[in-house]
Scaffold this motif. Structure first.
Motif, PDB file in Angstrom:
ATOM      1  N   SER A  51       0.860  -1.173   0.000  1.00  0.00           N
ATOM      2  CA  SER A  51       0.000   0.000   0.000  1.00  0.00           C
ATOM      3  C   SER A  51       0.898   1.224   0.000  1.00  0.00           C
ATOM      4  CB  SER A  51      -0.911  -0.016   1.227  1.00  0.00           C
ATOM      5  OG  SER A  51      -1.810   1.049   1.165  1.00  0.00           O
ATOM      6  N   TYR A  52       0.560   2.234  -0.798  1.00  0.00           N
ATOM      7  CA  TYR A  52       1.417   3.407  -0.977  1.00  0.00           C
ATOM      8  C   TYR A  52       0.736   4.660  -0.448  1.00  0.00           C
ATOM      9  CZ  TYR A  52       3.657   7.340  -3.297  1.00  0.00           C
ATOM     10  OH  TYR A  52       4.270   8.531  -3.551  1.00  0.00           O
ATOM     11  N   ALA A  53       1.532   5.569   0.085  1.00  0.00           N
ATOM     12  CA  ALA A  53       1.027   6.882   0.485  1.00  0.00           C
ATOM     13  C   ALA A  53       2.178   7.885   0.491  1.00  0.00           C
ATOM     14  CB  ALA A  53       0.391   6.828   1.859  1.00  0.00           C
ATOM     15  N   THR A  54       1.824   9.152   0.407  1.00  0.00           N
ATOM     16  CA  THR A  54       2.789  10.234   0.462  1.00  0.00           C
ATOM     17  C   THR A  54       2.546  11.037   1.725  1.00  0.00           C
ATOM     18  OG1 THR A  54       2.766  10.387  -1.941  1.00  0.00           O
ATOM     19  CG2 THR A  54       3.702  12.240  -0.756  1.00  0.00           C
ATOM     20  N   GLY A  55       3.612  11.368   2.447  1.00  0.00           N
ATOM     21  CA  GLY A  55       3.508  12.195   3.639  1.00  0.00           C
ATOM     22  C   GLY A  55       4.298  13.468   3.467  1.00  0.00           C
ATOM     23  N   ARG A  56       3.801  14.548   4.053  1.00  0.00           N
ATOM     24  CA  ARG A  56       4.485  15.831   3.940  1.00  0.00           C
ATOM     25  C   ARG A  56       4.533  16.521   5.290  1.00  0.00           C
ATOM     26  NH1 ARG A  56       1.696  15.649  -1.031  1.00  0.00           N
ATOM     27  NH2 ARG A  56       3.098  15.889  -2.782  1.00  0.00           N
ATOM     28  N   ARG A  57       5.649  17.239   5.517  1.00  0.00           N
ATOM     29  CA  ARG A  57       5.811  18.044   6.729  1.00  0.00           C
ATOM     30  C   ARG A  57       6.883  19.075   6.442  1.00  0.00           C
ATOM     31  NH1 ARG A  57       6.182  20.852  10.757  1.00  0.00           N
ATOM     32  NH2 ARG A  57       6.581  20.199  12.887  1.00  0.00           N
ATOM     33  N   LYS A  58       6.617  20.340   6.736  1.00  0.00           N
ATOM     34  CA  LYS A  58       7.510  21.450   6.411  1.00  0.00           C
ATOM     35  C   LYS A  58       7.861  21.367   4.926  1.00  0.00           C
ATOM     36  CE  LYS A  58       9.420  22.187  11.009  1.00  0.00           C
ATOM     37  NZ  LYS A  58      10.654  22.339  11.788  1.00  0.00           N
ATOM     38  N   SER A  59       9.146  21.237   4.584  1.00  0.00           N
ATOM     39  CA  SER A  59       9.488  21.116   3.164  1.00  0.00           C
ATOM     40  C   SER A  59       9.959  19.703   2.829  1.00  0.00           C
ATOM     41  CB  SER A  59      10.566  22.135   2.784  1.00  0.00           C
ATOM     42  OG  SER A  59      11.717  21.914   3.549  1.00  0.00           O
ATOM     43  N   SER A  60       9.591  18.729   3.663  1.00  0.00           N
ATOM     44  CA  SER A  60       9.992  17.334   3.452  1.00  0.00           C
ATOM     45  C   SER A  60       8.860  16.542   2.822  1.00  0.00           C
ATOM     46  CB  SER A  60      10.363  16.679   4.780  1.00  0.00           C
ATOM     47  OG  SER A  60      11.406  17.374   5.396  1.00  0.00           O
ATOM     48  N   ILE A  61       9.241  15.591   1.976  1.00  0.00           N
ATOM     49  CA  ILE A  61       8.268  14.717   1.327  1.00  0.00           C
ATOM     50  C   ILE A  61       8.734  13.279   1.520  1.00  0.00           C
ATOM     51  CG2 ILE A  61       7.196  14.049  -0.855  1.00  0.00           C
ATOM     52  CD1 ILE A  61       7.700  16.913  -1.810  1.00  0.00           C
ATOM     53  N   ALA A  62       7.812  12.427   1.964  1.00  0.00           N
ATOM     54  CA  ALA A  62       8.135  11.011   2.171  1.00  0.00           C
ATOM     55  C   ALA A  62       7.216  10.164   1.300  1.00  0.00           C
ATOM     56  CB  ALA A  62       7.954  10.631   3.639  1.00  0.00           C
ATOM     57  N   ARG A  63       7.819   9.280   0.522  1.00  0.00           N
ATOM     58  CA  ARG A  63       7.048   8.298  -0.241  1.00  0.00           C
ATOM     59  C   ARG A  63       7.151   6.981   0.514  1.00  0.00           C
ATOM     60  NH1 ARG A  63       8.933   8.071  -6.161  1.00  0.00           N
ATOM     61  NH2 ARG A  63      10.869   7.518  -5.130  1.00  0.00           N
ATOM     62  N   VAL A  64       5.999   6.390   0.865  1.00  0.00           N
ATOM     63  CA  VAL A  64       5.981   5.249   1.783  1.00  0.00           C
ATOM     64  C   VAL A  64       5.228   4.079   1.166  1.00  0.00           C
ATOM     65  CG1 VAL A  64       5.291   4.465   4.068  1.00  0.00           C
ATOM     66  CG2 VAL A  64       6.006   6.822   3.751  1.00  0.00           C
ATOM     67  N   TRP A  65       5.836   2.896   1.211  1.00  0.00           N
ATOM     68  CA  TRP A  65       5.185   1.642   0.830  1.00  0.00           C
ATOM     69  C   TRP A  65       5.189   0.741   2.056  1.00  0.00           C
ATOM     70  CZ3 TRP A  65       8.509   4.264  -2.306  1.00  0.00           C
ATOM     71  CH2 TRP A  65       8.058   4.593  -3.600  1.00  0.00           C
ATOM     72  N   ILE A  66       4.032   0.155   2.385  1.00  0.00           N
ATOM     73  CA  ILE A  66       3.988  -0.808   3.485  1.00  0.00           C
ATOM     74  C   ILE A  66       3.405  -2.115   2.975  1.00  0.00           C
ATOM     75  CG2 ILE A  66       3.747   0.967   5.257  1.00  0.00           C
ATOM     76  CD1 ILE A  66       0.812   0.024   5.554  1.00  0.00           C
ATOM     77  N   LYS A  67       3.851  -3.206   3.576  1.00  0.00           N
ATOM     78  CA  LYS A  67       3.287  -4.524   3.287  1.00  0.00           C
ATOM     79  C   LYS A  67       3.429  -5.387   4.534  1.00  0.00           C
ATOM     80  CE  LYS A  67       7.470  -6.542   1.310  1.00  0.00           C
ATOM     81  NZ  LYS A  67       8.022  -7.277   0.201  1.00  0.00           N
ATOM     82  N   ARG A  68       2.693  -6.469   4.570  1.00  0.00           N
ATOM     83  CA  ARG A  68       2.770  -7.379   5.723  1.00  0.00           C
ATOM     84  C   ARG A  68       4.198  -7.898   5.840  1.00  0.00           C
ATOM     85  NH1 ARG A  68      -1.517  -7.090   9.097  1.00  0.00           N
ATOM     86  NH2 ARG A  68      -3.456  -7.095   7.930  1.00  0.00           N
TER      87      ARG A  68
END
Length: 175
Positions: A51-68
């Motif tokens: 499952s994929y999602a993008t997170g943001r905070r201040k000027s940072s960007i995180a691309r995140v993939w999670i799986k079991r």
């Protein structure tokens, strides 16, 4: 002026009171239907079980993939302890799993860029939270109540002309 007695008031409001109760009951049923629709939301999982999602905070960007998996976290291809260093930032990253009672159940692969370490940790927490909701939509209420799904929109204020920084003036010299 005619005085209103309790009898007159109760007679006037009998019909309205029943209608109001019926309206409240209908509204409650509608809320229940909406709540069921939220919990019936389908998981968003790709062919590899991620499952994929993008997170943001201040000027940072995180691309995140999670799986079991077994709870392994990888940030920019390495260990999060090497990337972030401080224990507080590692706690921030793992907090969505603790709130959702899923500690050690998911593997995380993330790429983070921009900003500093604190902003990157916040972006990673935001991305992990959204990815968890995409994987298991039933976790949304617990994560939302803690504020993990809300993007923290605070950013650094820009410097203004005629000022030393954003708000600080130049030092005044009398002579």
């Amino acid at each position: 002026m005619a005085e209103l007695t309790e009898k007159n008031i109760s007679n006037e409001n009998d019909g309205k009171g029943l209608e109001a109760l019926k309206n409240l009951q209908n509204e409650q049923e509608n809320k229940d239907v909406v709540q069921e629709e939220i919990t019936k939301k389908e998981p968003v999982i790709d062919n590899l079980g991620r499952s994929y999602a993008t997170g943001r905070r201040k000027s940072s960007i995180a691309r995140v993939w999670i799986k079991r998996g077994k709870g392994k976290i990888s940030v920019n291809g390495g260990e999060p302890s090497k990337h972030f260093g401080r224990a507080v930032l590692l706690m921030i990253i793992e907090s969505p799993f603790e709130v959702a009672d899923r500690k050690g159940e998911f593997d995380v692969v993330a790429t983070v860029k921009g900003g500093g370490l604190s902003g990157q940790a916040g972006a990673l927490r935001h991305g992990i939270s959204h990815a968890l909701v995409n994987f298991e939509p039933g976790l949304r209420p617990s994560l939302k109540s803690k504020g993990f799904l809300t993007r923290d929109s605070r950013v650094v204020e820009r410097k203004k002309y005629g000022r030393a920084k954003a708000r600080r003036s130049y030092q005044f010299s009398k002579r």
